[in-house]
Design an enzyme around this catalytic site. Structure first.
Site, short mmCIF file in Angstrom:
data_model
loop_
_atom_site.label_atom_id
_atom_site.label_comp_id
_atom_site.label_asym_id
_atom_site.label_seq_id
_atom_site.Cartn_x
_atom_site.Cartn_y
_atom_site.Cartn_z
N GLU A 217 -83.92 97.46 56.42
CA GLU A 217 -84.05 96.74 55.10
C GLU A 217 -82.87 96.26 54.33
OE1 GLU A 217 -86.36 99.81 52.99
OE2 GLU A 217 -87.95 100.00 54.56
N GLU A 334 -93.61 100.12 62.47
CA GLU A 334 -94.07 100.94 61.34
C GLU A 334 -95.52 100.70 60.94
OE1 GLU A 334 -91.38 101.57 57.83
OE2 GLU A 334 -89.50 101.94 59.51
O1 9MR Z 1 -92.90 107.49 55.47
C1 9MR Z 1 -91.73 107.63 54.69
C2 9MR Z 1 -92.22 108.60 53.47
O2 9MR Z 1 -92.54 109.84 54.06
C3 9MR Z 1 -90.67 108.48 52.57
O3 9MR Z 1 -91.37 109.30 51.54
C4 9MR Z 1 -90.49 107.17 52.24
C5 9MR Z 1 -89.13 107.40 51.28
O4 9MR Z 1 -88.43 106.04 51.37
O5 9MR Z 1 -90.12 106.60 53.51
C6 9MR Z 1 -91.16 106.49 54.15
O6 9MR Z 1 -90.88 105.64 55.46
C7 9MR Z 1 -90.38 104.45 55.31
C8 9MR Z 1 -89.33 103.96 56.43
O7 9MR Z 1 -88.31 104.85 56.50
C9 9MR Z 1 -88.85 102.57 56.01
N1 9MR Z 1 -89.88 101.60 55.99
C10 9MR Z 1 -90.72 101.94 54.90
C11 9MR Z 1 -91.52 103.29 55.13
C12 9MR Z 1 -92.48 103.48 54.14
O8 9MR Z 1 -91.81 103.63 52.74
#
Ligand code: 9MR
Length: 408
Positions: A217, A334
């Site tokens: 990101e 994802e």
């Molecule tokens: O699924 C993840 C969630 O449990 C966390 O709270 C969140 C915090 O940033 O991150 C989520 O995973 C993210 C991933 O690491 C990067 N792309 C976006 C995903 C969804 O937010």
């Protein structure tokens, strides 16, 4: 991967799923074999349409979907690995389901900087640069599950504006320190990556880490380049990385260090969301090409957090094609699709899987961001293939209905 393809091919022949394919000679006449530098598949040279993979002895393996299985990893076994993110608590009840459907796992939060960076040990180390990492019991639970069950792991992630504590960027690894210089940060970054790969290798010697999101990101959504400088913990969306560095050297360096310390067969990715917004697609493409020219990157991760109302499949396909045109591997990392209507969602899931299968020679791995709706980060809008208690949703049925005619 090549071994996997061969065994998949053998298994398919035994099960009666052998699809006729051209002989190696025919193949090499029309499609000379090249090795993509990112490859865990061998590709044909013309980005072609012939929908086959070649294994080392030049035996083509036709890309196909199995039409007689209920498990995702078998359905798409000749296309790509099929993964899910996993949180450790799901392993108490969901391990059998996960083992049935998936042959790749991404720890949902357990390899993120804020989970594995060790502030106290880094400060105590005393030289201001030797970033210390540790794996708590939760982290170990997921890693051990993968190791014990021979499930290859996608590592996620090192350089990220989010889920990274501000002390990592400050003198003496302390919140009250001043920002460090890029020279100090380079050393911290190198040690972060080195110590993580060393800990993985030492404590989980049989774990196969096959892919890693080195940078996650990095970009603004509007084609404005890197995120604006600042602390994401104070002002959401800003990046401490660009606060410390005024150029892209943190990205180049992260990949340089990852290349140096990752296992030799671990592929390195740049990963992003909203990657289908054309202006953002371009920023990702340009960075990937720069890294490719330096020989540092293996692929691009399309996070693919979608909604049934946006983007449409064509917009998504355009981004996929642009990433494929780099010659790098692409992974869908994802996927989830929020919706208000399960039938519409089912069709969209089917379209995305079909598109990916058609392009399987360029896509080595396809990961869903979770198994079932109630544990999704977007559980309010039911974005996954399964519902409560792993019940099969319309989306799952649609995906499993894909035929070989669909992916021609
Ligand atoms: O699924 C993840 C969630 O449990 C966390 O709270 C969140 C915090 O940033 O991150 C989520 O995973 C993210 C991933 O690491 C990067 N792309 C976006 C995903 C969804 O937010």
């Amino acid at each position: 991967m090549k071994q996997k393809l061969v065994s998949c091919f053998v298994a398919m022949s035994m099960c009666g799923f052998l699809i006729p394919f051209p002989s190696a000679d025919n193949m090499s006449m029309s499609n000379p074999v090249i090795k993509n530098n990112s490859d865990n598949k061998t590709h044909t040279s013309d980005n072609s349409t012939d929908n086959s993979l070649l294994i080392d002895n030049n035996t083509p393996v036709q890309i196909s979907v199995r039409e007689d299985t209920k498990f995702l990893k078998e359905k798409f076994g000749s296309c790509f690995s099929v993964g899910t993110c996993v949180s450790p608590h799901e392993l108490d009840t969901g391990s059998e389901f996960i083992l049935n459907h998936f042959n790749s796992i991404t720890p949902e939060n357990e390899l993120k900087p804020d989970t594995i960076l060790n502030q106290q040990a880094s400060e105590l180390y005393g030289n201001n640069v030797n970033t210390q990492v540790f794996f708590n019991d939760n982290v170990r639970k997921t890693l051990k599950f993968c190791e014990d069950n021979n499930i290859p792991l996608r590592g996620h992630t090192f350089v990220w504006h989010s889920q990274t504590p501000d002390w990592f960027f400050k003198e003496n690894f302390r919140y009250d320190g001043a920002d460090v210089t890029p020279e100090i940060m380079n050393q911290r970054l190198e040690n972060f990556i080195k110590n993580t790969f060393e800990l993985l290798a030492t404590d989980f010697p049989n774990l196969k880490v096959y892919a890693y999101d080195v940078c996650n990101e990095l970009f603004e959504n509007n084609g404005g380049g890197f995120r604006k400088p600042g602390s994401n913990n104070l002002s959401m969306g800003k990046s401490y990385w660009t606060k410390i560095y005024s150029d892209d050297s943190f990205v180049i360096n992260a990949f340089t260090y990852a290349r140096k310390y990752a296992p030799k067969d671990c592929k390195l990715y740049i990963n992003d969301f909203n990657e289908y917004i054309p202006a953002k697609t371009n920023d990702i493409y340009n960075m990937a090409m720069k890294l490719k020219d330096l020989g540092l990157i293996d692929g691009i991760g399309m996070q693919s957090h979608l909604d049934t109302s946006y983007p449409d499949i064509k917009t998504y396909e355009n981004a996929l094609n642009k990433f494929i045109s780099t010659g790098l591997d692409v992974q869908i990392t994802e996927l989830d699709i929020t919706c208000t209507d399960f039938a519409v969602q089912g069709k969209y899931f089917k379209d995305i899987f079909t598109l990916a299968a058609k392009n399987a020679e360029h896509i080595s791995s396809f990961t869903l961001w979770g198994t079932h709706d109630s544990i999704s980060w977007r559980n309010y809008s039911n974005p996954l293939l399964f519902g409560a208690n792993y019940s099969e949703k319309e989306a799952y049925k649609q995906v499993m209905s894909i035929t070989n005619a669909d992916i021609k």
